[in-house]
Design an enzyme around this catalytic site. Sequence first.
Site, PDB file in Angstrom:
ATOM      1  CG  PHE A 290      -3.380  11.702   0.595  1.00 43.13           C
ATOM      2  CD1 PHE A 290      -3.511  11.568   1.953  1.00 43.13           C
ATOM      3  CD2 PHE A 290      -3.418  10.747   0.124  1.00 43.13           C
ATOM      4  CE1 PHE A 290      -3.356  10.574   2.615  1.00 43.13           C
ATOM      5  CE2 PHE A 290      -3.085   9.734   0.780  1.00 43.13           C
ATOM      6  CZ  PHE A 290      -3.001   9.550   2.001  1.00 43.13           C
TER       7      PHE A 290
ATOM      8  NE  ARG B 106      -4.037  -2.440  -1.683  1.00 42.96           N
ATOM      9  CZ  ARG B 106      -4.464  -3.300  -1.072  1.00 42.96           C
ATOM     10  NH1 ARG B 106      -3.357  -4.049  -0.983  1.00 42.96           N
ATOM     11  NH2 ARG B 106      -5.562  -3.766  -0.221  1.00 42.96           N
TER      12      ARG B 106
ATOM     13  NE  ARG C  54      -3.248  -3.889   6.236  1.00 42.53           N
ATOM     14  CZ  ARG C  54      -2.785  -3.033   6.083  1.00 42.53           C
ATOM     15  NH1 ARG C  54      -2.990  -1.577   6.102  1.00 42.53           N
ATOM     16  NH2 ARG C  54      -1.176  -3.454   5.766  1.00 42.53           N
TER      17      ARG C  54
ATOM     18  CG  ASN D   3      -6.185   7.925  10.639  1.00 48.59           C
ATOM     19  OD1 ASN D   3      -5.976   6.740  10.240  1.00 48.59           O
ATOM     20  ND2 ASN D   3      -5.828   8.456   9.104  1.00 48.59           N
TER      21      ASN D   3
ATOM     22  CG  HIS E 185      -3.134   3.479   6.358  1.00 46.13           C
ATOM     23  ND1 HIS E 185      -2.884   3.460   7.790  1.00 46.13           N
ATOM     24  CD2 HIS E 185      -2.796   4.627   5.369  1.00 46.13           C
ATOM     25  CE1 HIS E 185      -3.593   4.665   7.730  1.00 46.13           C
ATOM     26  NE2 HIS E 185      -3.629   5.545   7.147  1.00 46.13           N
TER      27      HIS E 185
ATOM     28  CE1 TYR F 193      -8.569   6.517   0.788  1.00 45.52           C
ATOM     29  CE2 TYR F 193      -8.299   4.639   1.901  1.00 45.52           C
ATOM     30  CZ  TYR F 193      -8.869   6.164   1.960  1.00 45.52           C
ATOM     31  OH  TYR F 193      -8.324   6.854   2.564  1.00 45.52           O
TER      32      TYR F 193
ATOM     33  NE  ARG G 136      -9.949   8.294   3.010  1.00 41.03           N
ATOM     34  CZ  ARG G 136     -10.600   7.916   4.258  1.00 41.03           C
ATOM     35  NH1 ARG G 136     -11.057   8.774   5.061  1.00 41.03           N
ATOM     36  NH2 ARG G 136      -9.856   6.817   4.697  1.00 41.03           N
TER      37      ARG G 136
ATOM     38  NE  ARG H  97      -3.992  -2.023   2.282  1.00 44.54           N
ATOM     39  CZ  ARG H  97      -3.819  -3.342   2.744  1.00 44.54           C
ATOM     40  NH1 ARG H  97      -2.327  -3.772   3.696  1.00 44.54           N
ATOM     41  NH2 ARG H  97      -4.451  -4.212   3.202  1.00 44.54           N
TER      42      ARG H  97
HETATM   43 FE1  HDD Z   1      -6.131   6.848   3.743  1.00 44.75          FE
HETATM   44  C1  HDD Z   1      -5.390   3.551   2.901  1.00 44.75           C
HETATM   45  C2  HDD Z   1      -7.582   6.294   6.341  1.00 44.75           C
HETATM   46  C3  HDD Z   1      -7.210  10.037   3.719  1.00 44.75           C
HETATM   47  C4  HDD Z   1      -5.347   7.705   0.483  1.00 44.75           C
HETATM   48  N1  HDD Z   1      -6.392   5.528   4.167  1.00 44.75           N
HETATM   49  C5  HDD Z   1      -5.858   4.015   3.974  1.00 44.75           C
HETATM   50  C6  HDD Z   1      -5.997   3.450   5.011  1.00 44.75           C
HETATM   51  C7  HDD Z   1      -6.578   4.205   6.451  1.00 44.75           C
HETATM   52  C8  HDD Z   1      -6.807   4.898   5.540  1.00 44.75           C
HETATM   53  C9  HDD Z   1      -6.500   3.389   7.412  1.00 44.75           C
HETATM   54  C10 HDD Z   1      -5.748   1.813   5.498  1.00 44.75           C
HETATM   55  C11 HDD Z   1      -6.706   0.818   4.944  1.00 44.75           C
HETATM   56  C12 HDD Z   1      -5.970  -0.582   4.840  1.00 44.75           C
HETATM   57  O1  HDD Z   1      -6.621  -1.492   6.387  1.00 44.75           O
HETATM   58  O2  HDD Z   1      -5.915  -1.128   4.003  1.00 44.75           O
HETATM   59  N2  HDD Z   1      -7.030   8.310   4.454  1.00 44.75           N
HETATM   60  C13 HDD Z   1      -7.700   7.093   6.043  1.00 44.75           C
HETATM   61  C14 HDD Z   1      -8.111   8.797   6.639  1.00 44.75           C
HETATM   62  C15 HDD Z   1      -7.997   9.527   5.997  1.00 44.75           C
HETATM   63  C16 HDD Z   1      -7.704   9.349   4.828  1.00 44.75           C
HETATM   64  C17 HDD Z   1      -8.918   9.049   8.265  1.00 44.75           C
HETATM   65  C18 HDD Z   1      -8.816  11.188   6.385  1.00 44.75           C
HETATM   66  C19 HDD Z   1     -10.229  11.433   6.855  1.00 44.75           C
HETATM   67  N3  HDD Z   1      -6.210   8.714   2.168  1.00 44.75           N
HETATM   68  C20 HDD Z   1      -6.980   9.478   2.498  1.00 44.75           C
HETATM   69  C21 HDD Z   1      -6.781  10.281   0.814  1.00 44.75           C
HETATM   70  C22 HDD Z   1      -6.193   9.991   0.091  1.00 44.75           C
HETATM   71  C23 HDD Z   1      -6.189   8.644   0.725  1.00 44.75           C
HETATM   72  C24 HDD Z   1      -7.111  11.984   1.373  1.00 44.75           C
HETATM   73  C25 HDD Z   1      -6.013  10.503  -1.290  1.00 44.75           C
HETATM   74  C26 HDD Z   1      -6.330  11.567  -1.918  1.00 44.75           C
HETATM   75  N4  HDD Z   1      -5.861   5.731   1.718  1.00 44.75           N
HETATM   76  C27 HDD Z   1      -5.310   6.263   0.515  1.00 44.75           C
HETATM   77  C28 HDD Z   1      -4.709   4.631  -0.284  1.00 44.75           C
HETATM   78  C29 HDD Z   1      -4.818   3.742   0.696  1.00 44.75           C
HETATM   79  C30 HDD Z   1      -5.213   4.267   1.529  1.00 44.75           C
HETATM   80  C31 HDD Z   1      -4.168   5.363  -1.214  1.00 44.75           C
HETATM   81  C32 HDD Z   1      -2.864   3.222   0.316  1.00 44.75           C
HETATM   82  C33 HDD Z   1      -4.234   1.478   0.527  1.00 44.75           C
HETATM   83  C34 HDD Z   1      -4.966   1.627   0.103  1.00 44.75           C
HETATM   84  O3  HDD Z   1      -5.736   2.906  -0.010  1.00 44.75           O
HETATM   85  O4  HDD Z   1      -6.147   0.958   0.370  1.00 44.75           O
HETATM   86  O5  HDD Z   1      -5.630   4.979  -1.936  1.00 44.75           O
END
Ligand code: HDD
Length: 715
Positions: free
Chosen positions: A165, A373, A116, A152, A79, A366, A362, A76
Amino acid sequence: MSKKKTPPAAPNSAKNEALEPYRKDPTDQPLTTNMGLKVNDTNNSLKSGIRGGTLLEDFLLREKINHFDHERIPERIVHARGSAAHGVFELYEAIPEFTKAGIFNDTSRKTPVFVRFSTVAGSKGSPDLARDVRGFAVKFYTEEGVWDLVGNNMPIFFIQDAMKFPDLIHSVKPEPDREIPQAQSAHDTFYDFVSLSPETLHNHIWVMSDRAIPRSFRMMEGFGIHTFRMINAEGVAHFVRFHWKPKLGVHSVTWDEAVKINGADPDFHRRDLWDAIDAGQFPEWELGLQIIPEADEHKFPFDLLDATKLIPEEMVPVKIVGKMTLNRNPDNFFAETEQVAFLPTHLVPGLDFSNDPLLQGRLFSYRDTQLSRLGSVNFEQIPINQSIAAVHNNQRDGHMQMQIPKGKTAYFPNTLGGGCPFLTSIADGAFESFTERIDGHKIRARSESFVDYFSQPALFYRSLNDWEKAHVADAYTFELGKCTYPHVQQRMLFMISQIDEALAKQVADGLGLEVPDSVDPPVNQAIGPDDEVEKMQPREKQVYLEKSDALSQTHLPSNSIATRQIAVLAADGFDADDFGPMRDALEKENAMVKIVAPHGGTIKCTKGHDHEVFAAIMTTESVLFDAVYIPGGQKSVDALLKQAKYKKFVNEAFKHCKAIAADGAAVKLLDATHVGDHKKDDKAVFVDGKPQAFIKAIAQHRNFDRMEVAKMIPV
Ligand code: HDD
């Protein structure tokens, strides 16, 4: 383990049963190729002569190596490091007035969940105790479809708009030239970004607090962060924020421990979660809701759509509606924990998004990231991701299609397929987006209602108790001390001074710098086009609430020692009459009593019984335990005194403000450490005391009254 409970069969049976056909058990099975051919040699390749070259024909060799070569998938982007478990969500009371979602209406349901936990910045193999936000992602397999609450362990986020981001993450990840540092925020690029982006300050001060170094995933709160919507059967919407409150309270380690745990057991949190569930000590969280009528949207001194602002519980109380229990470890890390895909767009009828611009971004990210991935649009067919609600649609083909869709038609509308799959009316449970009235100009800008960066970090800091505040100051000093550009440090000091002047001064003293009176470029430079900058400068902090109790991590009562790790320092000849009652009292409260002896195997007590050793002293460290008990017995204590590591063990436990108890001759070991000078005045050190007092002290987690003394302990 003796305390092992059988996980309740019913609660998560729907998903559990759905996973069963995919589980593979090699017990009593022959080794085969991917095609089921039985194999009689998996150690030698096929050669032209016993010492000759290997033949291209050797498909057994090629299949084995070819699969191995492709075993890894991209981690990822954030995370990457995580641990997960299965469980169940149960509703206490129906809330039809707020939402028609089945999960919030039917108290008889046991909704399966997969949760997770993760760190954010580090790679998949990075240590668990990084100073970082923790991900808290919950997948509810509801009867109406999957709902992912991807949150979170802190109630706010760093930035207000998803557009930033990639910049945020690029700044905190290892610097691109040298790929240094791993899983650490303490470096120049991160503080360069933070100091130029004041919207980050609120989440950042949470990261400087103990919340960023939890004792256990089981002892963290969780937050959905964004304002979401709940919609009832009449189509009436309320805004809602989601909270997870852990039954074990919120607890953290100290920074000195975190650094040492990362060396002693980089899998500390992963192991802790696994072991607790394995021992039948199922972690629990209550789900709470902050519910706000749509009409009250503008009644707050901040914008509900701003993800860098929390809603103090004094303004909107948290209504507890249900409980989540994690009760089953995954069978396979890769198949489940690695391949699970959380998407904020996984939603069920009765819930909806708000216009929070961070959330909106978001909603794209995702699904998109799963494609690189997991490699295919069919990632939702991976067993852990499958819904328990039936899935039928006209999405077709793609890499790794696992299903065999029958029939002639893959389009809608159709007559040749009898009009199937058919549409469902809203009344019969189809998803419906909230019919929000939209009226505005298309505009690329930030709302002025978002431009208050100092009030809430200041509220957070004011709400902490003295030891929490001291840890925040230490964390800022540590992190900024790792920055090598004075202008970045000074800009940060100015930002901190806008939160709290005394705090900034304290940090500046640690850095050997002055707090500047102003900064150039302006505080809020990275906000938009040049002509916006002036307008978007923040106001001075406002005080709309002096304190919010829930912001201190002591706000949840903590009176359990269940799963706490108690080190018993002992060698042959330890006193059975001391040890027996203490062990029984601790185990009655479900603590884990573990003997740390000079060697592995077993040791004998004064009654001549053999006791199993959990770890030889050279294989373990004080930081991996919550408390220390040393039974008496002259021979045992003499043996401990001969190994300096026992003294280090006790000194470290004392430095980390843990409870320590010693009986009989063991006081000699205390006297050989720094505990000796302080044992009389310390409320968490017990000599020949009652187990109950020791237990009470462990339940308090730490004796932070000892903090000033602890600073003087040189270990
Ligand atoms: Fe995110 C993963 C939480 C903003 C883009 N995010 C990811 C995971 C968590 C969060 C817990 C791990 C999920 C797992 O266990 O597979 N993210 C947050 C929270 C946010 C947040 C609480 C704001 C309140 N995230 C955020 C933004 C973006 C992303 C603004 C993009 C614009 N986040 C991602 C991602 C991930 C991710 C790149 C990486 C792996 C996945 O999504 O599945 O898309």
